[in-house]
Enzyme design. Structure first.
Site, PDB file in Angstrom:
ATOM      1  N   ASP A 133       0.693  -1.432   0.047  1.00  0.00           N
ATOM      2  CA  ASP A 133       0.039  -0.066  -0.022  1.00  0.00           C
ATOM      3  C   ASP A 133       0.843   1.212  -0.063  1.00  0.00           C
ATOM      4  O   ASP A 133       0.528   2.134  -0.807  1.00  0.00           O
ATOM      5  CB  ASP A 133      -0.857  -0.073   1.424  1.00  0.00           C
ATOM      6  CG  ASP A 133      -2.046  -0.979   1.329  1.00  0.00           C
ATOM      7  OD1 ASP A 133      -1.656  -1.915   0.166  1.00  0.00           O
ATOM      8  OD2 ASP A 133      -2.961  -1.168   1.891  1.00  0.00           O
ATOM      9  N   GLU A 176       0.999  -9.169  11.196  1.00  0.00           N
ATOM     10  CA  GLU A 176       0.729  -8.726   9.921  1.00  0.00           C
ATOM     11  C   GLU A 176       2.249  -8.403   9.288  1.00  0.00           C
ATOM     12  O   GLU A 176       2.460  -9.081   8.041  1.00  0.00           O
ATOM     13  CB  GLU A 176       0.223  -7.310  10.045  1.00  0.00           C
ATOM     14  CG  GLU A 176      -0.312  -6.777   8.452  1.00  0.00           C
ATOM     15  CD  GLU A 176      -1.104  -5.942   8.467  1.00  0.00           C
ATOM     16  OE1 GLU A 176      -1.376  -5.239   9.564  1.00  0.00           O
ATOM     17  OE2 GLU A 176      -1.411  -5.391   7.402  1.00  0.00           O
TER      18      GLU A 176
HETATM   19  C1  GLC Z   1      -3.004  -4.171   3.552  1.00  0.00           C
HETATM   20  C2  GLC Z   1      -1.928  -4.912   2.759  1.00  0.00           C
HETATM   21  C3  GLC Z   1      -2.721  -5.566   1.587  1.00  0.00           C
HETATM   22  C4  GLC Z   1      -3.644  -6.789   2.125  1.00  0.00           C
HETATM   23  C5  GLC Z   1      -4.512  -6.269   3.428  1.00  0.00           C
HETATM   24  C6  GLC Z   1      -5.248  -7.135   3.799  1.00  0.00           C
HETATM   25  O1  GLC Z   1      -4.077  -3.530   2.895  1.00  0.00           O
HETATM   26  O2  GLC Z   1      -1.278  -3.904   2.230  1.00  0.00           O
HETATM   27  O3  GLC Z   1      -1.578  -6.325   0.891  1.00  0.00           O
HETATM   28  O4  GLC Z   1      -4.217  -7.517   1.319  1.00  0.00           O
HETATM   29  O5  GLC Z   1      -3.812  -5.255   4.169  1.00  0.00           O
HETATM   30  O6  GLC Z   1      -4.232  -7.940   4.688  1.00  0.00           O
END
Ligand code: GLC
Length: 433
Positions: free
Chosen positions: A166, A396
């Site tokens: 992101d 995460e």
């Molecule tokens: C964030 C990450 C993305 C992922 C999402 C859910 O937006 O950057 O890659 O899919 O979280 O984990």
């Protein structure tokens, strides 16, 4: 190395997380922060679920593909149920779909996952896999038509979130061309759940919302987006993942006797194979982001740069450059693979995609390294991933410097990557087809 007792405990914990995040047919990435179905999370999570429940793993992919748009796109979020206060939710995206979805896609790992499942799970998968291959073919064709309408052999993203990485520093320059004056005020939800220092900044978020507004205003019309979206960028991870997915789709289509799909995927793959070279940077000695709107390369390496090895066969000189840079990075930090170059001023070891390590990117990089004969480097990455999880739990992401966990807790794809790949109990099984 992690002792057998700790390994068994972590294996149990990982299964427990995946079961707790299960919402009947799909798995949320983590409760609270990401309470819906996310595209590449779901596909990669299926690999972990498959280690204990084959049927449920297939369902994960079926459920995701059931939200495919008529134009072939498989959306990045599917809002299967209402969740009070989630931002940006269906009202911001206005995709006009049932169930509501976001208006963009995410890296297409699903075909690769389907191939892994079909080759590793017992049974004859024809009846189940055939409809999936038709859906995957339509999605990949959408990439070719909507995201590379000029046929130059690289697909573009129209929003940083499409890359799945992101707030990578690579987006800073392309985002600077996006007008945020009409965005207005909004209340973020992510920073109410997770420490602000670990999340994108408000300034970035204004730009993300301006692009959502752009898509909504043109009703997500792919032609308008390709011609006028102010953010139109080709990046190595998305392109390498798509190349890999096309190769896997060709193999599956041949295996399940779908010659038309094999033919189309082969043609698309050839185009991508030629186009990928446009992302090579002599200065960086690696693959980098190309701002297609302004024809400008960003000469900095990211974890996505290593995915060229996962995307397809790499020539010897370039492969050697990848290995030596990887080792040079490793000497700077303690755990591979940081999402961004640790030598660069923009590196931030704990702020989202500006430095931290993600387990599923590590799996993809290690897969590519092993396929190029570098089992030693693949093992180093698997060991680093296992050490991070043993130290900080199923977070995460992790700081490559301290190993500290960041973002959401009890995270599905981290648990899945442990069960499928990084756990000592998984090691002998992780040969890719
Ligand atoms: C964030 C990450 C993305 C992922 C999402 C859910 O937006 O950057 O890659 O899919 O979280 O984990």
């Amino acid at each position: 190395m992690i002792d057998p007792e700790t390994t068994a405990q972590l294996d149990d914990e990982a299964r427990h997380i995946l079961r707790a995040n299960d919402k009947e047919g799909y798995t949320v990435p983590t409760k609270g922060l990401y309470p819906f179905q996310w595209n590449w999370d779901s596909a990669l999570t299926a690999l972990g679920i498959a280690t204990y429940d084959a049927n449920r793993a297939w369902q994960e992919i079926e459920k995701l593909l059931s939200a495919q748009w008529d134009n072939g796109m498989v959306p990045h979020i599917v809002f299967w149920q209402h969740e009070e206060g989630y931002f940006p939710g269906p009202g911001e995206w206005q995709s006009g779909q049932t169930p509501p979805t976001s208006g963009i896609t995410q890296p297409p790992v699903a075909a690769t996952v389907v191939r892994q499942l079909a080759s590793s799970l017992p049974g004859d998968h024809g009846a189940r896999v055939t409809p999936m291959l038709h859906a995957l073919d339509r999605w990949h064709q959408w990439f070719a038509d909507a995201r590379d309408p000029d046929g130059r052999g690289v697909v573009a993203i129209m929003h940083p979130w499409e890359s799945g990485r992101d707030n990578l520093p690579d987006w800073d320059e392309p985002l600077s061309h996006v007008d945020t004056s009409t965005v207005g005020t909004f209340l973020r939800r992510d920073t109410q759940i997770v420490n602000e220092a670990e999340r994108p900044q408000n300034h970035d978020y204004d730009h993300y919302m301006a692009l959502v507004q752009f898509g909504r205003n043109c009703q997500w019309d792919v032609k308008t987006i390709a011609e006028t979206c102010p953010f139109w960028v080709a990046e190595p991870a998305m392109n390498a993942i798509l190349r890999r997915a096309e190769r896997d789709l060709v193999a599956l289509a041949l295996q399940f006797n779908l010659p038309e799909i094999a033919r189309r995927a082969t043609a698309r793959l050839a185009r991508l194979g030629q186009g990928f070279n446009q992302l090579w940077s002599d200065d960086a000695q690696g693959y980098v982001t190309l701002n297609l709107r302004h024809d400008k390369k960003d000469n900095r390496l990211t974890s996505g740069s290593w995915l060229s090895l996962y995307g397809g066969p790499e020539n010897d000189n370039r492969a050697k450059a990848h290995y030596s840079t990887l080792m040079e990075w490793r000497r700077k930090i303690s755990f591979t693979v940081p999402s961004f170059d640790p030598n660069d001023a923009a590196f931030d070891d704990i702020r989202y995609w500006r430095g931290p390590v993600w387990a599923m990117i590590n799996w993809m990089i290690a897969t590519g390294l092993a396929e190029h004969g570098r089992h030693d480097l693949a093992e180093m990455i698997a060991n680093d991933t296992a050490a991070l999880i043993a130290k900080s739990g199923f977070r995460e992401y992790f700081s490559p410097v301290t190993g500290q966990g960041g973002g959401g807790k009890d995270f599905s794809w981290t648990a899945a990557m442990w069960l499928y790949w990084a756990s000592p109990t998984a090691r002998p099984k992780t040969e890719t087809p």
